[in-house]
Scaffold this motif. Structure first.
Motif, short mmCIF file in Angstrom:
data_model
loop_
_atom_site.label_atom_id
_atom_site.label_comp_id
_atom_site.label_asym_id
_atom_site.label_seq_id
_atom_site.Cartn_x
_atom_site.Cartn_y
_atom_site.Cartn_z
N ASP A 82 -11.74 40.96 8.19
CA ASP A 82 -10.67 40.17 7.63
C ASP A 82 -11.07 38.71 7.42
O ASP A 82 -10.50 38.03 6.57
CB ASP A 82 -9.43 40.23 8.54
N ILE A 155 -7.21 42.57 13.56
CA ILE A 155 -6.38 41.46 13.09
C ILE A 155 -5.67 40.79 14.25
O ILE A 155 -5.56 39.56 14.29
CB ILE A 155 -5.38 41.96 12.04
N GLU A 159 -5.69 36.84 14.99
CA GLU A 159 -4.43 36.10 14.95
C GLU A 159 -4.23 35.32 16.25
O GLU A 159 -3.70 34.22 16.24
CB GLU A 159 -3.26 37.08 14.76
N LEU A 164 -5.96 33.22 10.85
CA LEU A 164 -6.50 33.48 9.52
C LEU A 164 -5.72 32.68 8.49
O LEU A 164 -4.54 32.36 8.68
CB LEU A 164 -6.40 34.97 9.19
N TYR A 166 -3.84 32.35 4.75
CA TYR A 166 -2.99 33.31 4.04
C TYR A 166 -3.81 34.13 3.05
O TYR A 166 -3.52 35.32 2.83
CB TYR A 166 -1.86 32.57 3.32
N ARG A 169 -5.47 36.87 5.06
CA ARG A 169 -4.49 37.89 5.44
C ARG A 169 -4.19 38.80 4.25
O ARG A 169 -4.14 40.03 4.38
CB ARG A 169 -3.21 37.23 5.93
N PHE A 193 0.75 43.27 10.16
CA PHE A 193 1.39 42.03 10.61
C PHE A 193 2.80 42.33 11.14
O PHE A 193 3.77 41.64 10.82
CB PHE A 193 1.44 41.02 9.48
N ARG A 201 5.30 37.26 6.54
CA ARG A 201 4.85 38.41 5.75
C ARG A 201 5.13 38.20 4.26
O ARG A 201 4.34 38.61 3.41
CB ARG A 201 5.54 39.69 6.24
N VAL A 204 2.36 36.07 2.92
CA VAL A 204 1.14 36.86 2.76
C VAL A 204 1.24 37.71 1.50
O VAL A 204 0.29 37.81 0.71
CB VAL A 204 0.91 37.75 3.99
#
Length: 330
Positions: A82, A155, A159, A164, A166, A169, A193, A201, A204
């Motif tokens: 990621d 992830i 996190e 991370l 955007y 992600r 997420f 979210r 993202v």
């Protein structure tokens, strides 16, 4: 006067005329242990060994045992990572820490076969160990996981440890769908997420068009700020010429720094905004317009070779899913 001879007390003797205390000194016990005692001792030792082996086996299976594994046996490409870039200063600090204090936190791997392990989490630590010339890494071997669970574990660590961007992600959302780990961007977002807020979210998700359109053209994607990235995504969705315009601007500028890259994108973004503010007068088409509503909230109109989608359900997620479908359809 004649000296008197002192007599020693009499000592009991055995049948072979050997003093009994001599026999005790030689280690011969007058009452040897029965054979059953020896058998019981061996059984107890075997049971203890089996219990210890089972405890170690269970600890390894449950991921509670730290095991040294040669670096040559670890496959760091087991998952699509990621993280796009690693901060140079952070990596140097990690390398220095490992040199001074050793590896304090184990990496997490899954067994792939004989002497082969796939990396789940700890990519930065693994890179630091390789750079320091280490031969092995302290690792926790976990049980084989389903692909979604492995991505979620990767992830979650990033996190918690180092957040991370955007873009990163959104990139792992796109890549996990391309790798068939998840069947849609929506399910990938909700799974990868799940602990993030709904607003996070949503942001993202807004970066997904940016990843799809410019992911292969950006050199410093992790440096894109949240606001600027959202502006770029909005332009990519509203202007059909924006992807080609932005990729061309990047190719011509050939940026060697994050600031130069963002300057090139900003110029292309201004052109997109000017197109929105002063749209060209559409030519009157003599082609017949046909409209259908395949699902509630989406209306599809065709005029010649043009296809127009409109309605309350036409949003960035539909746009992303449509692009993904077109790639597989082609």
């Amino acid at each position: 006067m004649a000296k008197r001879k002192r007599l020693a007390p009499a000592q009991p003797r055995s049948a072979d005329d050997t003093p009994l205390e001599t026999k005790s000194i030689t280690g011969l016990s007058p009452h040897p242990a029965p054979p059953i005692a020896s058998v019981a001792g061996d059984a107890s030792a075997t049971a203890a060994l089996e219990e210890l082996s089972e405890t170690l086996r269970r600890a390894r299976a449950e991921g509670r045992m730290i095991t040294p594994i040669p670096l040559s046996q670890i496959d760091e490409t087991y998952l699509v990572r990621d993280r796009v870039v690693v901060d140079g200063e952070d990596m140097e600090a990690l390398k220095t820490s490992i040199q001074a204090r050793g590896q304090q936190t184990p990496i997490e791997v899954v067994e792939l076969g004989k002497d082969r392990y796939g990396l789940i989490s700890g990519w930065r630590r693994l890179q630091a160990l390789r750079a320091n010339g280490a031969d092995a890494a302290k690792a926790i071997i976990t049980a084989p996981r389903e692909a979604p669970d492995a991505y979620i574990a990767m992830i979650e660590e990033n996190e918690i440890r180092v957040g991370l961007s955007y873009f990163e992600r959104a990139r792992i959302v796109v890549k996990s769908v391309e790798a068939s780990v998840f069947d849609s961007h929506k399910s990938a977002l909700q799974s990868l997420f799940s602990t993030a807020s709904r607003a996070k979210r949503s942001k993202v998700k807004s970066f997904i068009p940016l990843v799809q359109a410019l992911g292969d053209h950006l050199r410093f994607p992790a440096e894109l700020g949240e606001r600027f990235g959202l502006q770029l995504s909005k332009a990519l969705l509203s202007d059909p010429y924006a992807p080609r315009r932005m990729s061309s601007a990047l190719r011509v500028a050939d940026p060697q720094s994050a600031q130069a890259e963002q300057d090139a994108l900003n110029e292309a973004l201004k052109q997109c905004l000017e197109t929105e503010e002063k749209p060209m007068s559409p030519k009157v088409s003599k082609a017949k317009v046909r409209s259908v509503s395949p699902i509630d909230g989406v209306q599809v109109s065709t005029t010649g070779s043009a296809i127009t989608l409109q309605g309350k359900r036409v949003d960035p997620m539909l746009y992303s899913d449509l692009l993904q479908w077109l790639k597989t359809w082609a």
